[in-house]
Design an enzyme around this catalytic site. Structure first.
Site, PDB file in Angstrom:
ATOM      1  N   LYS A   1      37.876  40.776  39.019  1.00 43.85           N
ATOM      2  CA  LYS A   1      39.307  40.452  38.889  1.00 43.85           C
ATOM      3  C   LYS A   1      39.476  39.290  37.918  1.00 43.85           C
ATOM      4  O   LYS A   1      38.695  38.345  37.939  1.00 43.85           O
ATOM      5  CB  LYS A   1      39.855  40.058  40.261  1.00 43.85           C
TER       6      LYS A   1
ATOM      7  N   GLN B   1      43.500  24.871  43.803  1.00 45.09           N
ATOM      8  CA  GLN B   1      43.525  24.090  42.552  1.00 45.09           C
ATOM      9  C   GLN B   1      42.394  23.066  42.639  1.00 45.09           C
ATOM     10  O   GLN B   1      42.607  21.865  42.786  1.00 45.09           O
ATOM     11  CB  GLN B   1      44.903  23.423  42.380  1.00 45.09           C
TER      12      GLN B   1
ATOM     13  N   ASP C   1      67.993  13.159  56.748  1.00 46.63           N
ATOM     14  CA  ASP C   1      67.696  13.177  55.305  1.00 46.63           C
ATOM     15  C   ASP C   1      66.412  13.932  54.979  1.00 46.63           C
ATOM     16  O   ASP C   1      65.969  13.956  53.826  1.00 46.63           O
ATOM     17  CB  ASP C   1      67.608  11.744  54.767  1.00 46.63           C
TER      18      ASP C   1
ATOM     19  N   ASP D   1      39.590  39.247  52.019  1.00 43.78           N
ATOM     20  CA  ASP D   1      39.779  38.080  51.145  1.00 43.78           C
ATOM     21  C   ASP D   1      39.926  36.830  52.005  1.00 43.78           C
ATOM     22  O   ASP D   1      40.112  36.926  53.218  1.00 43.78           O
ATOM     23  CB  ASP D   1      41.046  38.287  50.285  1.00 43.78           C
TER      24      ASP D   1
HETATM   25  C1  R5P Z   1      42.119  33.838  44.896  1.00 44.26           C
HETATM   26  O1  R5P Z   1      41.066  33.834  44.270  1.00 44.26           O
HETATM   27  C2  R5P Z   1      42.177  34.046  46.371  1.00 44.26           C
HETATM   28  O2  R5P Z   1      40.920  34.313  46.908  1.00 44.26           O
HETATM   29  C3  R5P Z   1      43.117  35.173  46.741  1.00 44.26           C
HETATM   30  O3  R5P Z   1      42.609  36.391  46.188  1.00 44.26           O
HETATM   31  C4  R5P Z   1      44.489  34.925  46.202  1.00 44.26           C
HETATM   32  O4  R5P Z   1      44.918  33.647  46.542  1.00 44.26           O
HETATM   33  C5  R5P Z   1      45.462  35.949  46.731  1.00 44.26           C
HETATM   34  O5  R5P Z   1      46.718  35.706  46.177  1.00 44.26           O
HETATM   35  P1  R5P Z   1      47.816  36.844  46.093  1.00 44.26           P
HETATM   36  O6  R5P Z   1      47.963  37.407  47.471  1.00 44.26           O
HETATM   37  O7  R5P Z   1      49.054  36.123  45.637  1.00 44.26           O
HETATM   38  O8  R5P Z   1      47.349  37.843  45.101  1.00 44.26           O
END
Ligand code: R5P
Length: 296
Positions: free
Chosen positions: A193, A98, A38, A220
């Protein structure tokens, strides 16, 4: 080998878990797991835990809900089974993005994750490049955020890049870019951004950077859909960069992320094993082991 330290990990974290165990010279055990018909999870520790400092390595990448609940089950059971202390090593911490109520009425999932870890009596959380380090300040358990940036920098250094220029796709990632740039002895900058909180669309402003004929590294913490990196790459390409490398700690690579980044001009993607995959060229095990050593 310290007989009071045990490391447990399930299959998806076996590579990283074994490396951490070797780094700490600690006993490693498997966290046996099965899925019932399940869809519910069955977990079992393969050894006696009484009196142990138990380290559970479980990265909560997609399917994050499944992995998170299994982590909570394991941490809870470990204390019931007599573990003295539990340390959750969660290289990719789900729901970290979040961490605020961006729009009225939103759920701050990251805080709930903290309260759940506390509820199962976790003594320490060790994570890697959490989206915002400040978000861990709300957790009422011990927390450590390990940086993968020196290890990523070391790898980038070994690539023989031509006068690399480091770019962060937003201000949030700027400290990472600064760290890598200082190790490589080169320049860095960040893009401005903005993300539409309703549609998720991103808008990025052009940057003024001397990249012509040089190799660029877009750095990043997370690559999810690849949209952020693809957009940054398009701008960097227009500035005349030679190779454009994308580097990150956590490569989730959802859907056609790879394809869209390549379309944007990315020539190579480099990530760590917080999410194991074809781009994981760097292991965060040494950084996690070093950090754990200070807490054992
Ligand atoms: C957001 O501020 C994070 O640092 C990344 O830039 C973000 O999560 C990247 O997400 P995606 O690849 O969907 O643009």
């Amino acid at each position: 080998m310290d007989p009071t330290v045990t490391i447990a990990f399930s299959q998806e974290c076996a590579g990283l878990g074994e490396k951490i165990a070797i780094g700490l010279q600690a006993r490693s055990i498997t966290l046996e797991s099965r899925i019932f018909p399940d869809g519910e999870s069955y977990l079992r520790f393969g050894a006696d835990l009484s009196g142990q400092d138990l380290i559970i390595v479980k990265s909560c990448f997609p399917q994050q809900d499944k992995r998170l609940i299994e982590l909570l089950f394991a941490l809870d059971a470990a204390k019931e089974l007599g573990a003295r202390r539990t340390i959750a090593v969660v290289p990719y911490l789900a729901y970290a993005r979040q961490d605020r109520r961006f729009r009225p009425g939103e759920v701050v999932s990251n805080s709930t994750v903290g309260r759940l870890l506390e509820a199962v009596r976790t003594d320490l959380l060790v994570t890697v490049d959490v989206h915002q380090r400040e978000s861990l300040k709300n957790y009422r358990i011990g927390t450590v955020d390990v940086s993968a940036m020196p290890l990523l920098a070391e790898y980038l250094n070994s690539m023989g890049l031509d006068r690399p220029y480091i770019l962060a796709p937003d201000k949030g990632a700027s400290a990472h870019a600064q760290c890598v740039a200082s190790i490589l002895g080169t320049e860095y900058t960040h893009f401005e951004k903005r993300r539409d909180r309703v549609t998720g669309q991103i808008v990025m402003r052009e940057v003024d950077a001397d990249i012509e004929g040089r190799d660029a590294v877009i750095l990043d913490d997370i690559i999810s859909t690849g949209a952020t990196i693809a957009e940054a790459a398009r701008i960097v390409k227009k500035l005349g960069a030679r190779k454009i490398i994308a580097a990150c700690t956590h490569a989730l690579l959802i859907g056609d992320a790879m394809e869209s980044m390549v379309k944007g001009g990315i020539t190579e993607v480099i990530s760590t094993d917080t999410v194991a995959g074809s781009t994981s060229k760097v292991s965060v095990a040494p950084a996690i082991s070093d950090s754990l050593r200070q807490h054992l």
